[in-house]
Write an enzyme that holds these catalytic residues in place. Structure first.
Site, PDB file in Angstrom:
ATOM      1  N   ARG A  47       0.971  -1.209   0.162  1.00 55.27           N
ATOM      2  CA  ARG A  47      -0.128   0.430  -0.004  1.00 55.27           C
ATOM      3  C   ARG A  47       0.832   1.331  -0.004  1.00 55.27           C
ATOM      4  O   ARG A  47       0.395   2.569  -0.600  1.00 55.27           O
ATOM      5  CB  ARG A  47      -0.549   0.173   1.250  1.00 55.27           C
ATOM      6  CG  ARG A  47      -1.810   1.134   1.505  1.00 55.27           C
ATOM      7  CD  ARG A  47      -2.967   1.458   2.074  1.00 55.27           C
ATOM      8  NE  ARG A  47      -2.572   0.553   3.459  1.00 55.27           N
ATOM      9  CZ  ARG A  47      -2.517   0.707   4.569  1.00 55.27           C
ATOM     10  NH1 ARG A  47      -1.487   2.088   4.746  1.00 55.27           N
ATOM     11  NH2 ARG A  47      -1.984   0.002   5.457  1.00 55.27           N
ATOM     12  N   TYR A  99     -17.500  16.382 -13.624  1.00 55.66           N
ATOM     13  CA  TYR A  99     -17.870  14.468 -14.031  1.00 55.66           C
ATOM     14  C   TYR A  99     -19.131  14.842 -12.986  1.00 55.66           C
ATOM     15  O   TYR A  99     -18.799  15.330 -11.403  1.00 55.66           O
ATOM     16  CB  TYR A  99     -16.667  13.995 -13.393  1.00 55.66           C
ATOM     17  CG  TYR A  99     -16.876  13.081 -13.345  1.00 55.66           C
ATOM     18  CD1 TYR A  99     -17.085  12.085 -15.177  1.00 55.66           C
ATOM     19  CD2 TYR A  99     -16.886  12.069 -12.211  1.00 55.66           C
ATOM     20  CE1 TYR A  99     -17.727  10.727 -14.079  1.00 55.66           C
ATOM     21  CE2 TYR A  99     -17.352  10.993 -12.114  1.00 55.66           C
ATOM     22  CZ  TYR A  99     -17.263  10.357 -13.504  1.00 55.66           C
ATOM     23  OH  TYR A  99     -17.459   9.486 -13.486  1.00 55.66           O
ATOM     24  N   ASP A 177      -8.605  18.626 -13.180  1.00 54.50           N
ATOM     25  CA  ASP A 177      -9.279  17.039 -13.842  1.00 54.50           C
ATOM     26  C   ASP A 177      -8.668  17.088 -15.389  1.00 54.50           C
ATOM     27  O   ASP A 177      -9.171  17.792 -16.321  1.00 54.50           O
ATOM     28  CB  ASP A 177     -10.560  17.186 -13.686  1.00 54.50           C
ATOM     29  CG  ASP A 177     -10.700  15.285 -14.181  1.00 54.50           C
ATOM     30  OD1 ASP A 177     -10.433  15.048 -15.063  1.00 54.50           O
ATOM     31  OD2 ASP A 177     -11.965  14.676 -13.403  1.00 54.50           O
ATOM     32  N   LYS A 202      -9.733   6.558 -18.998  1.00 54.77           N
ATOM     33  CA  LYS A 202     -10.428   6.404 -19.987  1.00 54.77           C
ATOM     34  C   LYS A 202      -9.066   7.229 -20.852  1.00 54.77           C
ATOM     35  O   LYS A 202      -8.611   5.303 -21.515  1.00 54.77           O
ATOM     36  CB  LYS A 202     -11.112   8.466 -20.112  1.00 54.77           C
ATOM     37  CG  LYS A 202     -12.069   8.126 -18.769  1.00 54.77           C
ATOM     38  CD  LYS A 202     -13.562   8.003 -18.489  1.00 54.77           C
ATOM     39  CE  LYS A 202     -14.650   7.049 -17.136  1.00 54.77           C
ATOM     40  NZ  LYS A 202     -14.031   9.034 -16.808  1.00 54.77           N
TER      41      LYS A 202
END
Ligand code: PLP
Length: 433
Positions: A47, A99, A177, A202
Site C-alpha cells: 500500500r 464530472y 482534472d 479513460k
C-alpha cells in the site's frame, strides 16, 4: 531528453529488473523482506509503495512535468485524495460544470466534512476573480480552485493558464482534472497548475478494461500531502492494474491521433445533418472556444456532443446505433454513445443541468479508432431513423426538412479530397517540448 512520444513507450524504468525483460514485472507481493531489523528497505508494504506502481507513477510524473505521481484505484479515488488535503472550513472555488461523480463527491461527501464550495462558471475569468475577492471581503480565504481542462459533455475549454494565475494571485492553488486531454494534448503543470488529476480509466488506459486514477504534483510540499492521502486513505491501484495503465499509455499518441481525426470528421458531418441543431467540439473553426483551444491545447480530443432538433427523439438515434456502443465512459479504442441527461449527468438536478446547457436533446459521443466511414454510416442510418420517426407523426407540428442528399453533401466532397485529415492549426506536440 526523449520526446513525448518516446517517453510514452519507455517511461522511467525502476531499477529492479535483473532479467532483461523489456516490460517491467508485475509484483504480486503485498510485503517485502527486510535484510535485518535495522534495514530501511525501499519497499516494505505494497500500500505504501511497490515497484509496479512506482513505474506508472514515474511515467505519469514525467509526462505531466511534475515532481511526483500517484496511482489510485479509480479517478474518483484520486479526486477524493486531492480534496482530502484540505480541512473543515477551507473554501474552494469549483467549476459548475464538472464530472457527475465529482459533483456528488463534493456535494454529498465533502460538504459534510465542512469544506465550503463555491460553484461558478470558470470560463468567466472576471467572475472567478470576483468570487475570490468576495470570500476575502468576508475575512475568509480561498485555498484552491478546481476545474476540468475540457468540460463534459459540452467540451468547453477552460483557460487553464489564466485560472492558475488568478488562483496564485490570491494565494490559492489550482487543481485540474485533465482526463479529457491527457498530457499529450495539454500539460497543465507547465502553465502553473499545482495538482493534475486523471481518470486513467479513460484515455490513458484506453481499452475500457481497468478503473484507475492518477495524480501529479508540481511541487514537493503538495506531493507530500497527496502521498499522505494515498497511503492513509488507502485507495491504491493494484499492481496488475498499474501494468494495464502503463501498457495503455504506450499507445496513447497513436490512439489519440486517430480519435481526434475521426472526431473532427464526425463533428463536420453532424454539423451538416438536417436533424442536428448544434455540435459541440472545440476543433470546429466556428466553435466559440476554437481560438482558446488553438492557443492552449495541442489538439481537441476525441469526445464531442450534439443536440438533435426539437421534435427528434434522441433515443431514436441512440437505440439504433450499431457500431457505436450505448455506454457511459469514454476515451477507449471503441466508439461509445450516451445520453447525458439519463446516463452520466442524472446526479445534477434537471433545472441545474438545463442551466448548464446539458439539454434533453444532447447526445455525447466518445469517438474510437475504427474506420471513420463505418462510424459515419452508423450515425447516418440512426439519424435517418430518428428523422423518419419525428416526421411520421409523433410530433406533426415539428416537422423537419428531409433532404436525402444531405449526407453525401455533408462530407462526401471533403472525404474525397482528404481534407478531413487536415487538423491545421493544431500545433505539433514535438514543437512544445
Ligand atoms: C470518469 C471520470 C472521472 C471518474 O473516474 P473513475 O475512474 O470512473 O473513478 C473523473 N473525471 C472525469 C472527467 C471523468 O471522465
Amino acid at each position: 531528453m526523449a520526446r513525448l512520444k518516446t517517453q510514452l513507450v519507455h517511461g522511467v524504468p525502476v531499477d529492479d529488473n535483473n532479467t532483461g525483460a523489456v516490460n517491467p514485472p508485475i509484483y504480486n507481493s503485498s510485503t517485502y523482506t527486510f535484510k535485518s531489523v535495522e534495514d530501511t528497505p525501499r519497499w516494505d508494504y505494497a500500500r505504501s509503495g511497490n515497484p509496479t506502481r512506482e513505474f506508472l507513477e514515474r511515467q505519469i510524473a514525467q509526462l505531466e512535468h511534475g515532481c511526483q505521481g500517484f496511482a489510485f484505484a479509480s479517478g474518483l479515488a484520486a479526486i477524493h485524495a486531492a480534496l482530502a488535503i484540505f480541512k473543515p472550513g477551507d473554501h474552494i472555488i469549483v467549476s459548475d460544470n464538472i464530472y457527475g461523480g465529482t459533483y456528488s463527491l463534493i456535494n454529498e461527501h465533502f460538504t459534510r466534512w465542512g469544506l465550503v464550495f463555491h460553484p461558478i462558471d470558470t470560463t468567466d475569468l472576471r467572475l472567478v476573480d470576483k468570487v475570490f475577492k468576495a470570500v476575502e471581503d468576508e475575512g475568509e480565504h480561498v485555498e484552491a480552485i478546481y476545474f476540468e481542462t475540457l468540460t463534459n459533455p459540452l467540451l468547453k475549454v477552460n483557460d487553464t493558464a489564466a485560472l492558475a494565475d488568478i488562483a496564485h494571485e490570491h494565494g490559492a492553488i489550482a487543481i485540474v482534472d485533465n482526463t479529457f486531454l491527457t498530457p499529450y494534448l495539454q500539460r497543465p503543470l507547465d502553465v502553473g497548475v499545482d495538482i493534475v488529476l486523471h481518470s486513467a480509466t479513460k484515455y490513458l488506459a484506453g481499452h475500457s478494461d481497468v478503473n484507475a486514477g492518477l495524480a501529479v504534483a508540481r511541487e514537493r510540499d503538495i506531493a507530500e500531502r497527496l502521498y499522505f492521502s494515498l497511503n492513509r486513505l488507502g485507495g491504491v491501484l493494484a499492481p496488475a492494474e498499474c501494468d494495464a495503465v502503463r501498457r495503455g499509455i504506450q499507445t496513447l499518441a497513436l490512439r489519440m491521433d486517430r480519435q481526434q481525426e475521426n472526431a473532427l470528421t464526425i463533428a463536420r458531418f453532424l454539423r451538416n445533418s438536417p436533424v442536428v441543431a448544434d455540435v459541440h467540439y472545440p476543433g470546429l473553426s466556428d466553435s466559440p472556444d476554437y481560438h482558446l483551444a488553438l492557443r492552449e491545447l495541442n489538439g481537441f480530443g476525441g469526445v464531442l456532443s450534439f443536440e438533435v432538433k426539437k421534435g427528434v427523439d434522441p433515443a431514436d438515434v441512440l437505440n439504433n446505433l450499431h457500431v457505436f456502443r450505448l455506454a457511459v465512459s469514454l476515451g477507449a479504442v471503441e466508439s461509445l454513445a450516451e445520453f447525458p441527461a439519463r446516463m452520466t449527468h442524472f446526479e445534477v438536478p434537471r433545472e441545474e443541468r438545463l442551466k448548464l446547457g446539458i439539454s434533453d436533446e444532447l447526445i455525447r459521443l466518445s469517438v474510437g479508432i475504427e474506420d471513420v466511414f463505418d462510424l459515419l454510416e452508423d450515425l447516418k442510418q440512426a439519424l435517418d431513423i430518428a428523422e423518419k420517426a419525428a416526421f411520421s407523426g409523433r410530433n406533426e407540428g415539428n416537422r423537419i426538412a428531409v433532404d436525402s442528399q444531405s449526407f453525401e453533401r455533408a462530407f462526401g466532397g471533403e472525404l474525397e479530397t482528404g481534407n478531413v485529415h487536415d487538423v491545421s492549426g493544431v500545433r505539433d506536440i514535438n514543437s512544445v517540448q
